[in-house]
Design a protein around this motif. Structure first.
Motif, PDB file in Angstrom:
ATOM      1  N   UNK A 105       0.860  -1.186   0.000  1.00  0.00           N
ATOM      2  CA  UNK A 105       0.000   0.000   0.000  1.00  0.00           C
ATOM      3  C   UNK A 105       0.899   1.239   0.000  1.00  0.00           C
ATOM      4  N   UNK A 106       0.342   2.316  -0.505  1.00  0.00           N
ATOM      5  CA  UNK A 106       1.121   3.553  -0.580  1.00  0.00           C
ATOM      6  C   UNK A 106       0.632   4.511   0.495  1.00  0.00           C
ATOM      7  N   UNK A 107       1.536   5.040   1.281  1.00  0.00           N
ATOM      8  CA  UNK A 107       1.156   6.033   2.283  1.00  0.00           C
ATOM      9  C   UNK A 107       1.749   7.356   1.809  1.00  0.00           C
ATOM     10  N   UNK A 108       0.865   8.180   1.309  1.00  0.00           N
ATOM     11  CA  UNK A 108       1.305   9.403   0.625  1.00  0.00           C
ATOM     12  C   UNK A 108       1.998  10.373   1.574  1.00  0.00           C
ATOM     13  N   UNK A 109       3.095  10.929   1.119  1.00  0.00           N
ATOM     14  CA  UNK A 109       3.767  11.994   1.860  1.00  0.00           C
ATOM     15  C   UNK A 109       4.618  11.526   3.027  1.00  0.00           C
TER      16      UNK A 109
ATOM     17  N   UNK B 158       9.766  21.110  -2.699  1.00  0.00           N
ATOM     18  CA  UNK B 158       9.129  19.987  -3.404  1.00  0.00           C
ATOM     19  C   UNK B 158       8.371  19.111  -2.419  1.00  0.00           C
ATOM     20  N   UNK B 159       7.411  18.336  -2.901  1.00  0.00           N
ATOM     21  CA  UNK B 159       6.625  17.512  -1.981  1.00  0.00           C
ATOM     22  C   UNK B 159       7.433  16.326  -1.442  1.00  0.00           C
ATOM     23  N   UNK B 160       6.977  15.807  -0.308  1.00  0.00           N
ATOM     24  CA  UNK B 160       7.623  14.608   0.239  1.00  0.00           C
ATOM     25  C   UNK B 160       7.342  13.428  -0.681  1.00  0.00           C
ATOM     26  N   UNK B 161       8.212  12.438  -0.643  1.00  0.00           N
ATOM     27  CA  UNK B 161       7.952  11.200  -1.376  1.00  0.00           C
ATOM     28  C   UNK B 161       6.892  10.384  -0.643  1.00  0.00           C
ATOM     29  N   UNK B 162       6.624   9.217  -1.169  1.00  0.00           N
ATOM     30  CA  UNK B 162       5.620   8.351  -0.554  1.00  0.00           C
ATOM     31  C   UNK B 162       6.297   7.153   0.103  1.00  0.00           C
ATOM     32  N   UNK B 163       5.566   6.551   1.019  1.00  0.00           N
ATOM     33  CA  UNK B 163       6.059   5.334   1.656  1.00  0.00           C
ATOM     34  C   UNK B 163       5.285   4.154   1.085  1.00  0.00           C
ATOM     35  N   UNK B 164       6.002   3.189   0.555  1.00  0.00           N
ATOM     36  CA  UNK B 164       5.369   1.969   0.054  1.00  0.00           C
ATOM     37  C   UNK B 164       5.551   0.873   1.105  1.00  0.00           C
ATOM     38  N   UNK B 165       4.446   0.434   1.644  1.00  0.00           N
ATOM     39  CA  UNK B 165       4.490  -0.522   2.746  1.00  0.00           C
ATOM     40  C   UNK B 165       4.005  -1.882   2.250  1.00  0.00           C
ATOM     41  N   UNK B 166       4.876  -2.874   2.373  1.00  0.00           N
ATOM     42  CA  UNK B 166       4.524  -4.232   1.921  1.00  0.00           C
ATOM     43  C   UNK B 166       4.260  -5.113   3.144  1.00  0.00           C
ATOM     44  N   UNK B 167       3.142  -5.816   3.110  1.00  0.00           N
ATOM     45  CA  UNK B 167       2.793  -6.684   4.230  1.00  0.00           C
ATOM     46  C   UNK B 167       3.422  -8.060   4.025  1.00  0.00           C
ATOM     47  N   UNK B 168       4.048  -8.549   5.064  1.00  0.00           N
ATOM     48  CA  UNK B 168       4.577  -9.918   5.059  1.00  0.00           C
ATOM     49  C   UNK B 168       3.830 -10.690   6.139  1.00  0.00           C
ATOM     50  N   UNK B 169       3.091 -11.680   5.711  1.00  0.00           N
ATOM     51  CA  UNK B 169       2.253 -12.398   6.666  1.00  0.00           C
ATOM     52  C   UNK B 169       2.808 -13.804   6.876  1.00  0.00           C
TER      53      UNK B 169
END
Lengths: 296, 101
Positions: free
Chosen positions: A168-172, A181-192
């Motif tokens: 999922x992408x967590x913007x900013x 300039x705007x902050x980058x995004x955080x891409x969060x990957x779930x490991x189950x």
């Protein structure tokens, strides 16, 4: 190993700004995270070309990079400090640490970070990626979780039903932007992590239940663990080893469909009795001597 | 109509420095869905990440609308295949030695 920004962008050291821009665009189209979903290598390479482009597309920073190499920011700082020290010595002033005041340092850093004239280009911050490890049961419930990314705490809501490997992408919440300039995004990957009792296929859960021979033949009841507690399961007479029953709606929560669940599929594993008494053996022999019934 | 889960296109365009005609062109190509409420155009909040992604392709990567359209289909396929691969991996895991369930 020294990082060569020219090599990263695949341009010559005397490349014109237009050539640098074109090379960056070409690589960005190839490596941009939007065009390479779930590819951490492409993301890493994209960050490299971004850094290279940020340095080489700005004439000032390119000049400094050409002079000092990878450590161009520190190189400039060091040289200025040296010059200031020399000036101080030449002037015969206090003879302490160069006589350099706070204002001089402010000038020094101002020069390094945006003190130039004209319009400084805006740069979007780097996209960051992180992994969140959950177990199957935790991922089955909507819950809040606090993560620490780059020293910053971020509180997120994990919706029930997220899948292993889902990003999922967590913007900013990525790296900070430069020059407004705007902050980058955080891409969060779930490991189950796998569960000892259940395995998940899409929204269905699969489980195995041991069944004694007598219940398998005569039928009966069985207490079975599900994700939301224990349920009583009716076993039909003459249930075969490997037979599967489906418990509708007792599977995994469906992502972003609150209150909806997949199914739970239970495979029966019939356990044969061991350590029979002589009396039981006689009874089984009597059964075996009976006329054979059909087997499915 | 309730506009709680919608964002006005003019607001989005102003914030992202994107031309309204670009969003309308995406809508014409079926890449985003626009909702009209009393003479004003909106997109669903759920579509924002996609809209931002398409805007980045156009404005950051210089990809024209035809390219964006083709890429969108390819990306959908890539994501579908990645999902399928993950699911197959999970199914395969169930039959590996040591897996009891």
């Amino acid at each position: 190993m020294a990082v060569d920004y020219y090599k990263i962008l695949g341009v010559a050291r005397d490349a014109k700004p237009e050539a640098i821009k074109a090379a960056y665009r070409k690589l960005a189209r190839k490596l941009h995270p939007d065009l390479n979903p779930n590819d951490p290598k492409a993301k890493e390479r994209f960050q490299e070309i971004n850094t290279a482009n940020e340095v080489l597309s700005d004439p000032e920073s390119r000049k400094k990079y050409d002079k000092y190499g990878e450590q161009w920011q520190r190189g400039e700082e060091y040289e200025k400090a040296q010059q200031a020290q020399q000036r101080s010595r030449a002037g015969g002033s206090y003879g302490d640490f160069g006589g350099q005041g706070a204002a001089d340092y402010a000038d020094l850093f101002g020069d390094l970070f945006g003190g130039r004239g004209g319009r400084a280009p805006k740069f979007r911050g780097q996209d960051l990626s992180a992994e969140l490890h959950l177990d199957l049961r935790a991922a089955a419930k909507t819950h809040k979780q606090t993560l620490t990314v780059n020293g910053k705490a971020i509180r997120i809501t994990v919706p029930a039903g997220v899948a292993n490997g889902q990003t999922i992408r967590i913007q900013g919440h990525g790296g900070p932007g430069a020059n407004g300039g705007p902050n980058g995004d955080l891409y969060l990957t779930f490991r189950i992590a796998p569960d000892p009792n259940f395995s998940r296929v899409k929204n269905d859960l699969h489980a195995t239940a041991d069944l004694d021979l007598y219940t398998a033949i005569l039928g009966g009841e069985l207490m079975l663990d599900t994700l939301d507690g224990t349920v009583k399961l009716t076993v039909k007479p003459e249930t075969a080893n490997g037979a599967v029953v489906k418990l509708k709606g007792k599977g995994y929560p469906i992502y972003k469909h609150e209150g909806q669940h997949g199914d739970l599929l239970v495979t029966f594993r019939v356990k044969l009795p061991t350590g029979l008494t002589e009396e039981q053996r006689v009874l089984f022999r009597q059964l075996a001597d009976q006329p054979k019934t059909s087997t499915p | 109509m309730n506009t709680e889960n919608l964002i006005a296109i003019d607001v989005f365009c102003a914030q992202q420095e994107v031309e309204t005609s670009f969003v309308l062109a995406l809508h014409e190509r079926g890449l985003v869905t626009i909702t009209q409420v009393q003479m004003r155009y909106f997109v669903e909040l759920e579509q924002l990440p996609r809209l931002e992604q398409l805007a980045r392709m156009h404005y950051d990567l210089d990809i024209n609308l035809e390219g964006i359209e083709a890429l969108s289909h390819m990306l959908e396929r890539v994501e579908g295949l990645q999902r399928e691969l993950r699911e197959l991996g999970e199914r395969l895991g169930r039959y590996e030695p040591g897996s009891d369930t």
